[in-house]
Design a protein around this motif. Sequence first.
Motif, PDB file in Angstrom:
ATOM      1  N   PRO A 180      17.459  51.025  14.377  1.00 40.31           N
ATOM      2  CA  PRO A 180      18.292  50.472  15.445  1.00 40.31           C
ATOM      3  C   PRO A 180      19.683  51.107  15.431  1.00 40.31           C
ATOM      4  CG  PRO A 180      17.120  48.724  14.304  1.00 40.31           C
ATOM      5  CD  PRO A 180      16.891  49.977  13.523  1.00 40.31           C
ATOM      6  N   ALA A 181      20.231  51.339  16.612  1.00 33.66           N
ATOM      7  CA  ALA A 181      21.511  52.039  16.722  1.00 33.66           C
ATOM      8  C   ALA A 181      22.622  51.337  15.970  1.00 33.66           C
ATOM      9  CB  ALA A 181      21.883  52.177  18.208  1.00 33.66           C
ATOM     10  N   GLU A 182      22.611  49.992  15.983  1.00 37.93           N
ATOM     11  CA  GLU A 182      23.688  49.249  15.322  1.00 37.93           C
ATOM     12  C   GLU A 182      23.634  49.362  13.801  1.00 37.93           C
ATOM     13  OE1 GLU A 182      20.327  46.255  16.122  1.00 37.93           O
ATOM     14  OE2 GLU A 182      21.270  47.981  17.119  1.00 37.93           O
ATOM     15  N   LEU A 183      22.496  49.833  13.257  1.00 31.85           N
ATOM     16  CA  LEU A 183      22.369  49.977  11.801  1.00 31.85           C
ATOM     17  C   LEU A 183      22.417  51.436  11.359  1.00 31.85           C
ATOM     18  CD1 LEU A 183      19.505  47.395  11.033  1.00 31.85           C
ATOM     19  CD2 LEU A 183      21.959  47.110  10.649  1.00 31.85           C
ATOM     20  N   ALA A 184      22.544  52.356  12.299  1.00 33.21           N
ATOM     21  CA  ALA A 184      22.431  53.786  11.980  1.00 33.21           C
ATOM     22  C   ALA A 184      23.439  54.236  10.928  1.00 33.21           C
ATOM     23  CB  ALA A 184      22.581  54.612  13.261  1.00 33.21           C
ATOM     24  N   ALA A 185      24.694  53.827  11.061  1.00 36.16           N
ATOM     25  CA  ALA A 185      25.729  54.265  10.112  1.00 36.16           C
ATOM     26  C   ALA A 185      25.459  53.705   8.720  1.00 36.16           C
ATOM     27  CB  ALA A 185      27.107  53.820  10.615  1.00 36.16           C
ATOM     28  N   GLU A 186      25.098  52.401   8.636  1.00 31.79           N
ATOM     29  CA  GLU A 186      24.815  51.782   7.331  1.00 31.79           C
ATOM     30  C   GLU A 186      23.627  52.460   6.658  1.00 31.79           C
ATOM     31  OE1 GLU A 186      24.107  47.666   7.846  1.00 31.79           O
ATOM     32  OE2 GLU A 186      26.142  47.175   8.482  1.00 31.79           O
ATOM     33  N   VAL A 187      22.590  52.720   7.441  1.00 35.77           N
ATOM     34  CA  VAL A 187      21.381  53.330   6.889  1.00 35.77           C
ATOM     35  C   VAL A 187      21.671  54.755   6.414  1.00 35.77           C
ATOM     36  CG1 VAL A 187      19.068  54.165   7.477  1.00 35.77           C
ATOM     37  CG2 VAL A 187      19.800  51.879   8.195  1.00 35.77           C
ATOM     38  N   ALA A 188      22.441  55.519   7.181  1.00 37.56           N
ATOM     39  CA  ALA A 188      22.774  56.892   6.780  1.00 37.56           C
ATOM     40  C   ALA A 188      23.548  56.907   5.467  1.00 37.56           C
ATOM     41  CB  ALA A 188      23.581  57.573   7.887  1.00 37.56           C
ATOM     42  N   ALA A 189      24.509  55.976   5.327  1.00 38.23           N
ATOM     43  CA  ALA A 189      25.291  55.911   4.089  1.00 38.23           C
ATOM     44  C   ALA A 189      24.417  55.497   2.912  1.00 38.23           C
ATOM     45  CB  ALA A 189      26.453  54.933   4.268  1.00 38.23           C
ATOM     46  N   ALA A 190      23.537  54.509   3.131  1.00 40.33           N
ATOM     47  CA  ALA A 190      22.656  54.045   2.059  1.00 40.33           C
ATOM     48  C   ALA A 190      21.679  55.141   1.651  1.00 40.33           C
ATOM     49  CB  ALA A 190      21.897  52.794   2.514  1.00 40.33           C
ATOM     50  N   ARG A 191      21.186  55.907   2.624  1.00 43.72           N
ATOM     51  CA  ARG A 191      20.259  56.996   2.313  1.00 43.72           C
ATOM     52  C   ARG A 191      20.951  58.079   1.487  1.00 43.72           C
ATOM     53  NH1 ARG A 191      17.859  61.875   4.241  1.00 43.72           N
ATOM     54  NH2 ARG A 191      15.567  61.748   4.056  1.00 43.72           N
ATOM     55  N   GLU A 192      22.185  58.376   1.823  1.00 43.48           N
ATOM     56  CA  GLU A 192      22.920  59.393   1.076  1.00 43.48           C
ATOM     57  C   GLU A 192      23.139  58.952  -0.366  1.00 43.48           C
ATOM     58  OE1 GLU A 192      24.441  63.128   0.682  1.00 43.48           O
ATOM     59  OE2 GLU A 192      23.426  62.246   2.414  1.00 43.48           O
ATOM     60  N   ARG A 193      23.466  57.662  -0.549  1.00 41.99           N
ATOM     61  CA  ARG A 193      23.634  57.139  -1.925  1.00 41.99           C
ATOM     62  C   ARG A 193      22.323  57.220  -2.699  1.00 41.99           C
ATOM     63  NH1 ARG A 193      26.738  53.196   0.821  1.00 41.99           N
ATOM     64  NH2 ARG A 193      24.991  51.705   0.786  1.00 41.99           N
ATOM     65  N   MET A 194      21.218  56.887  -2.041  1.00 43.89           N
ATOM     66  CA  MET A 194      19.909  56.959  -2.694  1.00 43.89           C
ATOM     67  C   MET A 194      19.583  58.386  -3.124  1.00 43.89           C
ATOM     68  SD  MET A 194      16.145  56.283  -1.030  1.00 43.89           S
ATOM     69  CE  MET A 194      16.238  57.853  -0.138  1.00 43.89           C
ATOM     70  N   ILE A 195      19.778  59.347  -2.215  1.00 36.71           N
ATOM     71  CA  ILE A 195      19.474  60.748  -2.533  1.00 36.71           C
ATOM     72  C   ILE A 195      20.324  61.231  -3.701  1.00 36.71           C
ATOM     73  CG2 ILE A 195      19.615  63.111  -1.646  1.00 36.71           C
ATOM     74  CD1 ILE A 195      18.851  61.975   1.104  1.00 36.71           C
ATOM     75  N   GLU A 196      21.600  60.854  -3.689  1.00 37.46           N
ATOM     76  CA  GLU A 196      22.490  61.261  -4.775  1.00 37.46           C
ATOM     77  C   GLU A 196      22.021  60.703  -6.111  1.00 37.46           C
ATOM     78  OE1 GLU A 196      27.245  61.076  -5.981  1.00 37.46           O
ATOM     79  OE2 GLU A 196      26.513  60.059  -4.176  1.00 37.46           O
TER      80      GLU A 196
END
Length: 703
Positions: free
Chosen positions: A206-222
């Motif tokens: 969902p568009a309203e969660l896109a920024a949160e999800v992108a940040a969480a995904r980056e933390r996971m990958i790191e």
Amino acid sequence: MAIDNALARIRNIGIIAHIDAGKTTTTERILFYSGRTHRLGDVDEGTTVTDWWEQERERGITIKAAAITTTWRDTLTGQEAQINIIDTPGHIDFTAEVQRSLRVLDGGVVIFDAVNGVEPQSETVWRQADHYRVPRICYINKMDRVGADLARTVKMIQERLRANPVLVQWPMGVESGFVGVIDLFTQQALRFSDELGAHPATGPVPAELAAEVAAARERMIERIAETEDALTIKYLSGETLELDELYGALRRAVLNNKLTPVLVGTSLRNKGVQPLLDAIVRYLPSPLDVAPVEGINPRTGATVVRQARVDAPLSALVFKIVSDAYAGRLAYVRVYSGSVRAGAAIYNANRQRRERAQKLLQMQADKRTEIQECHAGDIVAIVGFKESTTGETLSDANDEIVLETIEFPAPVIKVAIEPRSTADQAKLTEALIKLDEEDPTFRREIDSQTGQTVISGMGELHLEIIIERLRREFGVQCRVGAPQVAYRETVTQATQVEERYIREVSGQRHFAVVTLQVAPAGATAGYSFTNRAPSDQLPPEYIAAVERGVRTGLQGGILAGYPVIDIQVTLRGGEVHLTDSTADDFEIAATLALRAALRKGHSILLEPVMRVETYVPEEYVGSVVNDFGARRGAVQEMNVSGDGTRTVTAMTPLTEMIGYATALRSMTSGRGVFTMELDHYDQASDATHERFLGPEWRRLFHG
């Protein structure tokens, strides 16, 4: 070889958590979505598969660990696995069920309440899993509840459990607005809209969660990249990490206990369980992924290693005994290597004798399927064993191995029990023998002073259920005394004694001289024995006899006959007669020397101190805190849960906690609940010493 290849498809897992976190409800959903059952069981309605026992359904809690098998195909990779599940109890009184399950499992799913976070039994089972190095994934349940707080729960997992959690999902909504989860790997949203949750809809984030999800995904990958040097270099250089690389690295990190994936859902509302099944198949180990099992050869003492292979010599561990009304005595067994056929004679390496495996059963909670053969990686029940019991090893007779046994906590509470009629005495004795064999934390003994039968357990609920089992399963009506605390003894001062055991019995002379130094070892230190005797004074067989004598003396102290703990014993020397000394003489002398040292070392009684967590609405906190003060309790902390419930943590002597359940219900109009577990032993009060030893106890025992 085909069977060995099939080992890669097996997942032996445990569902573990604090009481009421949702273990059984989650297990029921796993069975439903995987096709093992065709309707959703409900704890409150008493229709669950794994909580099949009558008392479990009445009380709404898990008491016995139940084993069941299902299969699942990972929706992403297509990998199919056979999942052998053990649903374990959450109440501290039944911690032995968790402990012996973790001993034989390869992986675990730890469930947390999204509102209450890490609770006392969560910490206990996590420590047990750490001890056995069991790889885990976390499932944060009840995301739909008022006060659900994902960030707080993850932080508690990190701080209180010293774990390395990594979120692999992001919630879609929270509390009543929780509708699904977002996979941080694929960035796909899984929305559970139908009532049964069987057909979730997949869509974009969902568009309203896109920024949160992108940040969480980056933390996971790191976090994943940090576990392997090659990935770290690739990540820091700005290259894209492919999904296969991330999945593989996370799996390896889980197997090595470097990371713990965290998933979210609400099992009762049928949301988030299918991705949990995917994670079980994807990240948790098969028998081939865990280290080869190690043991010792009982004849040579050499270390023996067994690979998880069907063509290897047999090694298996008996981890549970159950008295079944229909099948008789069942021995639950984890096979680590080799195979077992029905009807075969199996060698018990601990007892060095053979037992007949009359039948092999694959257990499905209270139901069973007879099978003809089991192999490495399997968990089965065996019918026909007469003597083999919990913690013993089944082995190839020509290539022996004894595996590490299972250590269980000692009981902390006891009651006197007697049948209502003399005709039931034999039935009571027979029933207690069976219950003692089933439950390693249950004890039965005859009080040497009163002649009464005394049973001991982990808490009031534990003993209450034992007594109810006597009535229902064995038809024995009993009278039960008031609960009593199982105390311990220890010394408070270091001392050294010499004991001379010189006797003539029936014309046979006995001679042994033993010098022991005894000192306090500090709380939770247990017992240690050290030999510091000059090498020319005592031969090795007499030193071993001294240690046996010391252990005998530790079983019953001098004050009230309770076991002696937290003590250091050092053998300083001794004397041997060339013709009159035997190992038995030194064993007796050591026991006498220990008892003399306990007197000289100013022995005291120790009482169990419990860590009590009480959950109450805000308006009752003052009453609960004041009540702990009246019970000699020390409040450690008070926290506010997301739903406004207060958690009061206190250290309180068990002596003062007997009957607390009734008092708490009265104080809180039935709205308060508590959990309690043994934390440590501490010096008992003067009143307790006087009750056992009389008002002159200080002068009599301490001069």
